[in-house]
Design a protein around this motif. Structure first.
Motif, PDB file in Angstrom:
ATOM      1  N   SER A  26       9.830  70.085  56.183  1.00  0.00           N
ATOM      2  CA  SER A  26      11.174  69.938  56.753  1.00  0.00           C
ATOM      3  C   SER A  26      11.251  68.884  57.852  1.00  0.00           C
ATOM      4  O   SER A  26      12.330  68.348  58.134  1.00  0.00           O
ATOM      5  N   ASP A  27      10.107  68.565  58.491  1.00  0.00           N
ATOM      6  CA  ASP A  27      10.102  67.544  59.537  1.00  0.00           C
ATOM      7  C   ASP A  27      10.385  66.175  58.921  1.00  0.00           C
ATOM      8  O   ASP A  27       9.647  65.723  58.039  1.00  0.00           O
ATOM      9  N   VAL A  28      11.448  65.528  59.390  1.00  0.00           N
ATOM     10  CA  VAL A  28      11.889  64.259  58.789  1.00  0.00           C
ATOM     11  C   VAL A  28      10.816  63.185  58.907  1.00  0.00           C
ATOM     12  O   VAL A  28      10.470  62.513  57.922  1.00  0.00           O
ATOM     13  N   GLY A  29      10.280  63.019  60.126  1.00  0.00           N
ATOM     14  CA  GLY A  29       9.267  61.978  60.338  1.00  0.00           C
ATOM     15  C   GLY A  29       8.013  62.227  59.525  1.00  0.00           C
ATOM     16  O   GLY A  29       7.488  61.312  58.881  1.00  0.00           O
ATOM     17  N   LEU A  30       7.521  63.457  59.512  1.00  0.00           N
ATOM     18  CA  LEU A  30       6.310  63.792  58.766  1.00  0.00           C
ATOM     19  C   LEU A  30       6.506  63.579  57.271  1.00  0.00           C
ATOM     20  O   LEU A  30       5.600  63.086  56.580  1.00  0.00           O
ATOM     21  N   SER A  31       7.678  63.909  56.763  1.00  0.00           N
ATOM     22  CA  SER A  31       7.937  63.740  55.326  1.00  0.00           C
ATOM     23  C   SER A  31       7.873  62.270  54.927  1.00  0.00           C
ATOM     24  O   SER A  31       7.343  61.922  53.868  1.00  0.00           O
ATOM     25  N   ILE A 124      19.092  57.754  59.533  1.00  0.00           N
ATOM     26  CA  ILE A 124      18.028  58.753  59.611  1.00  0.00           C
ATOM     27  C   ILE A 124      17.861  59.181  61.063  1.00  0.00           C
ATOM     28  O   ILE A 124      17.464  58.393  61.923  1.00  0.00           O
ATOM     29  N   GLU A 125      18.174  60.441  61.350  1.00  0.00           N
ATOM     30  CA  GLU A 125      18.046  60.959  62.701  1.00  0.00           C
ATOM     31  C   GLU A 125      16.792  61.841  62.805  1.00  0.00           C
ATOM     32  O   GLU A 125      16.520  62.637  61.916  1.00  0.00           O
ATOM     33  N   GLY A 126      16.057  61.680  63.884  1.00  0.00           N
ATOM     34  CA  GLY A 126      14.885  62.533  64.113  1.00  0.00           C
ATOM     35  C   GLY A 126      13.663  62.124  63.323  1.00  0.00           C
ATOM     36  O   GLY A 126      12.734  62.925  63.185  1.00  0.00           O
ATOM     37  N   ALA A 127      13.665  60.902  62.772  1.00  0.00           N
ATOM     38  CA  ALA A 127      12.492  60.426  62.020  1.00  0.00           C
ATOM     39  C   ALA A 127      11.452  59.911  62.992  1.00  0.00           C
ATOM     40  O   ALA A 127      11.263  58.709  63.151  1.00  0.00           O
ATOM     41  N   SER A 128      10.777  60.829  63.676  1.00  0.00           N
ATOM     42  CA  SER A 128       9.747  60.458  64.647  1.00  0.00           C
ATOM     43  C   SER A 128       8.402  60.998  64.192  1.00  0.00           C
ATOM     44  O   SER A 128       8.338  61.934  63.387  1.00  0.00           O
ATOM     45  N   PHE A 129       7.335  60.403  64.723  1.00  0.00           N
ATOM     46  CA  PHE A 129       5.989  60.843  64.341  1.00  0.00           C
ATOM     47  C   PHE A 129       5.025  60.482  65.469  1.00  0.00           C
ATOM     48  O   PHE A 129       4.927  59.313  65.851  1.00  0.00           O
ATOM     49  N   PRO A 138      10.776  49.076  65.363  1.00  0.00           N
ATOM     50  CA  PRO A 138       9.459  48.683  65.887  1.00  0.00           C
ATOM     51  C   PRO A 138       8.923  49.704  66.894  1.00  0.00           C
ATOM     52  O   PRO A 138       9.689  50.402  67.562  1.00  0.00           O
ATOM     53  N   ASP A 139       7.601  49.785  66.960  1.00  0.00           N
ATOM     54  CA  ASP A 139       6.932  50.715  67.857  1.00  0.00           C
ATOM     55  C   ASP A 139       7.140  50.283  69.320  1.00  0.00           C
ATOM     56  O   ASP A 139       6.673  49.220  69.735  1.00  0.00           O
ATOM     57  N   ASN A 140       7.826  51.123  70.104  1.00  0.00           N
ATOM     58  CA  ASN A 140       8.114  50.781  71.505  1.00  0.00           C
ATOM     59  C   ASN A 140       6.857  50.733  72.370  1.00  0.00           C
ATOM     60  O   ASN A 140       6.828  50.060  73.404  1.00  0.00           O
ATOM     61  N   TRP A 141       5.825  51.453  71.953  1.00  0.00           N
ATOM     62  CA  TRP A 141       4.585  51.494  72.735  1.00  0.00           C
ATOM     63  C   TRP A 141       3.629  50.363  72.340  1.00  0.00           C
ATOM     64  O   TRP A 141       2.571  50.210  72.941  1.00  0.00           O
ATOM     65  N   HIS A 142       3.950  49.623  71.281  1.00  0.00           N
ATOM     66  CA  HIS A 142       3.160  48.468  70.824  1.00  0.00           C
ATOM     67  C   HIS A 142       1.721  48.857  70.423  1.00  0.00           C
ATOM     68  O   HIS A 142       0.815  48.019  70.479  1.00  0.00           O
ATOM     69  N   ILE A 143       1.554  50.108  70.036  1.00  0.00           N
ATOM     70  CA  ILE A 143       0.227  50.565  69.599  1.00  0.00           C
ATOM     71  C   ILE A 143      -0.025  50.150  68.150  1.00  0.00           C
ATOM     72  O   ILE A 143      -1.120  49.691  67.803  1.00  0.00           O
ATOM     73  N   LEU A 144       0.992  50.299  67.320  1.00  0.00           N
ATOM     74  CA  LEU A 144       0.841  49.974  65.900  1.00  0.00           C
ATOM     75  C   LEU A 144       0.479  48.506  65.641  1.00  0.00           C
ATOM     76  O   LEU A 144      -0.367  48.229  64.776  1.00  0.00           O
ATOM     77  N   PRO A 145       1.087  47.536  66.341  1.00  0.00           N
ATOM     78  CA  PRO A 145       0.672  46.146  66.115  1.00  0.00           C
ATOM     79  C   PRO A 145      -0.806  45.903  66.395  1.00  0.00           C
ATOM     80  O   PRO A 145      -1.462  45.139  65.681  1.00  0.00           O
TER      81      PRO A 145
END
Length: 255
Positions: A26-31, A124-129, A138-145
């Motif tokens: 049911s978690d949007v981001g995890l799905s 898409i609301e709540g699509a976080s992970f 884009p990743d606000n924390w710049h970890i993914l790049p």
């Protein structure tokens, strides 16, 4: 043509996502993360035969290295003849210099198609992970790049270590760093889920490269060094024994 590919990718991704949701996630981001993981896994399984073929080509290059070195020494002053004889040797042993390029290039068109697939997903609301607040931005924390750059460099580094250097070839170390840097910079503007696709794919590629290319290549190099050391040892023993045998023959002759 390209739009057809994008539509095809969108249908596959949507089907995977709907399947995961139907399984009770049911978690949007995890799905969405699970969907991209399965999608990436399918892509990597499909191109696995190309990876295996490339690995066999690389192993073939390792096995003929002693012969290549002989050719390089023999024709070191004649680059044209060196190139001709090297290509002839490759052909005789069914080895391809470009055999390892295709598997690394195949995911790029898919990355481009997925870019447009994810660009078309809105609302898409709540699509976080984990630390990612919005998978479709884009990743606000710049970890993914940073992870994208590292995950691009590692399999390329392992491949360069497993592939024998060619006369007049490109500097693979510089090329690997440049490619990793480019992917890192591009990932700063890509949606997080697209970068996750690239990172997951690179992790799978790293595992494949280690077992299909790097490990067999290191084993072949160690085996060749062991044989060379054995030959050198035998030469040393012969060089030591020869004066002794000569002295022994002289003593017998004097008697």
């Amino acid at each position: 043509m390209f739009q057809s590919i994008v539509d095809f990718m969108r249908n596959i991704f949507d089907s995977l996502h709907n399947f995961i949701v139907s399984m009770g996630v049911s978690d949007v981001g995890l799905s969405y993360v699970l969907a991209i993981f399965i999608f990436t896994l399918i892509i990597r399984i499909l191109i696995l035969p190309f990876n295996i073929k490339a690995a066999k080509s690389t192993q073939g290059m390792q096995k003929i290295q002693p012969e290549i070195k002989k050719i390089q020494e023999k024709y070191k002053d004649d680059k044209e003849k060196l190139s001709t004889e090297t290509m002839k040797l490759y052909k005789e042993h069914n080895v391809s210099m470009t055999g390892g390029c295709l598997p690394s290039l195949l995911p790029l068109p898919i990355l481009m198609a997925l870019y447009w697939v994810f660009m078309g997903i809105h609302g898409i609301e709540g699509a976080s992970f984990l630390w990612i607040t919005n998978l479709f931005a884009p990743d606000n924390w710049h970890i993914l790049p940073v992870l994208a750059a590292l995950s691009t460099y590692i399999p390329s580094y392992l491949m360069s270590k497993a592939t024998p250097a060619q006369p007049g070839g490109m500097n693979m170390g510089t090329m690997n760093i440049t490619m990793a840097g480019m992917m890192g910079v591009m990932s700063w503007n890509f949606s997080a889920i697209l970068v996750l696709y690239w990172i997951i794919g690179n992790i799978i590629q790293t595992i494949q490269t280690y077992f299909l290319n790097y490990k067999p290549a290191i084993k072949e190099i160690d085996s060749r060094k062991e044989k060379e050391a054995k030959v050198e040892s035998e030469k040393f023993v012969m060089a030591v024994e020869e004066p002794k045998n000569l002295a022994s023959r002289k003593r017998k002759k004097n008697k």
